[in-house]
Motif scaffolding. Structure first.
Motif, PDB file in Angstrom:
ATOM      1  N   ARG A 125     106.782  24.203  24.137  1.00  0.00           N
ATOM      2  CA  ARG A 125     107.906  23.318  24.459  1.00  0.00           C
ATOM      3  C   ARG A 125     109.084  24.210  24.797  1.00  0.00           C
ATOM      4  NH1 ARG A 125     112.354  20.452  22.309  1.00  0.00           N
ATOM      5  NH2 ARG A 125     112.334  18.239  22.795  1.00  0.00           N
ATOM      6  N   PHE A 126     109.747  23.943  25.924  1.00  0.00           N
ATOM      7  CA  PHE A 126     110.860  24.763  26.376  1.00  0.00           C
ATOM      8  C   PHE A 126     111.923  23.853  26.978  1.00  0.00           C
ATOM      9  CE2 PHE A 126     113.063  27.569  29.387  1.00  0.00           C
ATOM     10  CZ  PHE A 126     113.325  28.660  28.568  1.00  0.00           C
ATOM     11  N   GLU A 127     113.179  24.103  26.631  1.00  0.00           N
ATOM     12  CA  GLU A 127     114.282  23.295  27.149  1.00  0.00           C
ATOM     13  C   GLU A 127     115.082  24.088  28.170  1.00  0.00           C
ATOM     14  OE1 GLU A 127     116.707  21.597  24.089  1.00  0.00           O
ATOM     15  OE2 GLU A 127     115.016  20.570  23.157  1.00  0.00           O
ATOM     16  N   ILE A 128     115.405  23.426  29.282  1.00  0.00           N
ATOM     17  CA  ILE A 128     116.208  24.014  30.345  1.00  0.00           C
ATOM     18  C   ILE A 128     117.549  23.295  30.374  1.00  0.00           C
ATOM     19  CG2 ILE A 128     116.379  24.376  32.828  1.00  0.00           C
ATOM     20  CD1 ILE A 128     113.301  24.104  32.900  1.00  0.00           C
ATOM     21  N   ASN A 129     118.626  24.042  30.220  1.00  0.00           N
ATOM     22  CA  ASN A 129     119.970  23.474  30.296  1.00  0.00           C
ATOM     23  C   ASN A 129     120.470  23.671  31.722  1.00  0.00           C
ATOM     24  OD1 ASN A 129     122.698  22.856  30.185  1.00  0.00           O
ATOM     25  ND2 ASN A 129     122.971  23.745  28.156  1.00  0.00           N
ATOM     26  N   LEU A 130     120.579  22.587  32.478  1.00  0.00           N
ATOM     27  CA  LEU A 130     120.975  22.657  33.879  1.00  0.00           C
ATOM     28  C   LEU A 130     122.420  23.110  34.062  1.00  0.00           C
ATOM     29  CD1 LEU A 130     119.230  19.435  35.193  1.00  0.00           C
ATOM     30  CD2 LEU A 130     118.428  21.788  35.365  1.00  0.00           C
ATOM     31  N   ASN A 131     123.209  23.159  32.989  1.00  0.00           N
ATOM     32  CA  ASN A 131     124.587  23.641  33.072  1.00  0.00           C
ATOM     33  C   ASN A 131     124.661  25.163  33.114  1.00  0.00           C
ATOM     34  OD1 ASN A 131     125.755  21.048  33.027  1.00  0.00           O
ATOM     35  ND2 ASN A 131     125.637  20.985  30.805  1.00  0.00           N
ATOM     36  N   ASN A 176     114.834  22.674  45.355  1.00  0.00           N
ATOM     37  CA  ASN A 176     114.917  24.027  44.798  1.00  0.00           C
ATOM     38  C   ASN A 176     113.909  24.233  43.677  1.00  0.00           C
ATOM     39  OD1 ASN A 176     116.904  24.826  46.529  1.00  0.00           O
ATOM     40  ND2 ASN A 176     118.572  24.495  45.094  1.00  0.00           N
ATOM     41  N   THR A 177     113.465  25.485  43.563  1.00  0.00           N
ATOM     42  CA  THR A 177     112.496  25.883  42.540  1.00  0.00           C
ATOM     43  C   THR A 177     113.031  27.096  41.794  1.00  0.00           C
ATOM     44  OG1 THR A 177     110.628  25.093  43.848  1.00  0.00           O
ATOM     45  CG2 THR A 177     110.130  26.699  42.138  1.00  0.00           C
ATOM     46  N   VAL A 178     112.762  27.144  40.496  1.00  0.00           N
ATOM     47  CA  VAL A 178     113.130  28.285  39.663  1.00  0.00           C
ATOM     48  C   VAL A 178     111.883  28.742  38.914  1.00  0.00           C
ATOM     49  CG1 VAL A 178     114.466  28.995  37.627  1.00  0.00           C
ATOM     50  CG2 VAL A 178     115.539  27.591  39.380  1.00  0.00           C
ATOM     51  N   TYR A 179     111.683  30.070  38.866  1.00  0.00           N
ATOM     52  CA  TYR A 179     110.601  30.644  38.065  1.00  0.00           C
ATOM     53  C   TYR A 179     111.151  30.951  36.684  1.00  0.00           C
ATOM     54  CZ  TYR A 179     107.419  34.107  36.120  1.00  0.00           C
ATOM     55  OH  TYR A 179     106.580  34.793  35.288  1.00  0.00           O
ATOM     56  N   ILE A 180     110.435  30.539  35.649  1.00  0.00           N
ATOM     57  CA  ILE A 180     110.796  30.852  34.267  1.00  0.00           C
ATOM     58  C   ILE A 180     109.632  31.626  33.673  1.00  0.00           C
ATOM     59  CG2 ILE A 180     111.384  29.943  32.005  1.00  0.00           C
ATOM     60  CD1 ILE A 180     112.420  27.423  33.448  1.00  0.00           C
ATOM     61  N   GLY A 181     109.869  32.888  33.367  1.00  0.00           N
ATOM     62  CA  GLY A 181     108.830  33.735  32.790  1.00  0.00           C
ATOM     63  C   GLY A 181     109.141  34.000  31.333  1.00  0.00           C
ATOM     64  N   GLY A 182     108.301  34.754  30.741  1.00  0.00           N
ATOM     65  CA  GLY A 182     108.568  35.140  29.365  1.00  0.00           C
ATOM     66  C   GLY A 182     107.578  34.555  28.390  1.00  0.00           C
ATOM     67  N   GLN A 183     107.663  35.047  27.192  1.00  0.00           N
ATOM     68  CA  GLN A 183     106.771  34.633  26.110  1.00  0.00           C
ATOM     69  C   GLN A 183     107.010  33.178  25.723  1.00  0.00           C
ATOM     70  OE1 GLN A 183     104.297  36.215  25.554  1.00  0.00           O
ATOM     71  NE2 GLN A 183     104.081  37.049  23.510  1.00  0.00           N
ATOM     72  N   GLU A 217     102.058  25.913  36.236  1.00  0.00           N
ATOM     73  CA  GLU A 217     101.740  27.231  35.689  1.00  0.00           C
ATOM     74  C   GLU A 217     101.826  28.270  36.799  1.00  0.00           C
ATOM     75  OE1 GLU A 217     100.904  30.423  33.775  1.00  0.00           O
ATOM     76  OE2 GLU A 217     101.013  28.567  32.624  1.00  0.00           O
ATOM     77  N   ALA A 218     102.387  29.446  36.487  1.00  0.00           N
ATOM     78  CA  ALA A 218     102.544  30.511  37.478  1.00  0.00           C
ATOM     79  C   ALA A 218     101.303  31.386  37.613  1.00  0.00           C
ATOM     80  CB  ALA A 218     103.753  31.370  37.138  1.00  0.00           C
ATOM     81  N   SER A 219     100.338  31.255  36.711  1.00  0.00           N
ATOM     82  CA  SER A 219      99.104  32.026  36.822  1.00  0.00           C
ATOM     83  C   SER A 219      98.205  31.368  37.871  1.00  0.00           C
ATOM     84  CB  SER A 219      98.388  32.075  35.473  1.00  0.00           C
ATOM     85  OG  SER A 219      97.281  32.937  35.541  1.00  0.00           O
ATOM     86  N   CYS A 220      97.636  32.175  38.750  1.00  0.00           N
ATOM     87  CA  CYS A 220      96.764  31.655  39.800  1.00  0.00           C
ATOM     88  C   CYS A 220      95.609  30.873  39.170  1.00  0.00           C
ATOM     89  CB  CYS A 220      96.226  32.790  40.655  1.00  0.00           C
ATOM     90  SG  CYS A 220      95.217  32.221  42.035  1.00  0.00           S
TER      91      CYS A 220
END
Length: 144
Positions: free
Chosen positions: A33-39, A51-58, A78-81
């Motif tokens: 579960r991950f929250e994105i704050n658009l502000n 528009n698209t944004v990549y979010i990486g990380g653990q 998912e960003a994995s092929c």
């Protein structure tokens, strides 16, 4: 009356399908579960449709995720092929509104998750793994 019940049961059994879809054998489905704050400036491009944004990380998918504002909703993939096991080249790259896999050059739509130009070689190919997205004010919650 009894024959009507038997007939109904017969048709009910015929209507059942054993096709549960094909789970992707290359990608393990993990819970997160991950929250994105658009502000926040990092995610502010998502306030504009297209528009698209990549979010990486653990803790965000397997190899990260692509979040796209489609104009109607947010789609998260998912960003994995999806067509081979995770490896050194399997994290797809953002290229406009598509994701490109460096391993074999497969391209995927970030609006639908579908693979472009599927090879006609009789092999089974998978579309991108999609995660849930919901919005509450300026917060977009992605989860699996």
């Amino acid at each position: 009356m009894r024959s009507i019940q038997i007939l109904f049961l017969f048709f009910l059994l015929l209507a059942c399908s054993n096709d549960q879809g094909q789970r992707n054998p290359y990608l393990q489905e993990i819970g997160f579960r991950f929250e994105i704050n658009l502000n926040l400036p990092l995610y502010s491009p998502l306030t504009n449709p297209g528009n698209t944004v990549y979010i990486g990380g653990q803790g965000v998918g397997i190899r990260g995720v692509f979040v796209t504002n489609t104009g109607f909703a947010y789609r998260v993939f998912e960003a994995s092929c999806p067509n081979h096991s995770p490896s050194s080249c399997s994290t797809t790259e953002l290229s406009g509104q598509t994701a490109v896999c460096d391993c074999e050059g497969f391209e995927y739509s970030l609006f639908t998750g579908q693979q472009f130009s599927v090879p006609d070689d009789g092999m089974r190919y998978y579309n991108m793994l999609e995660y849930r997205a919901s919005q509450n004010g300026n917060i977009v919650i992605i989860s699996n």
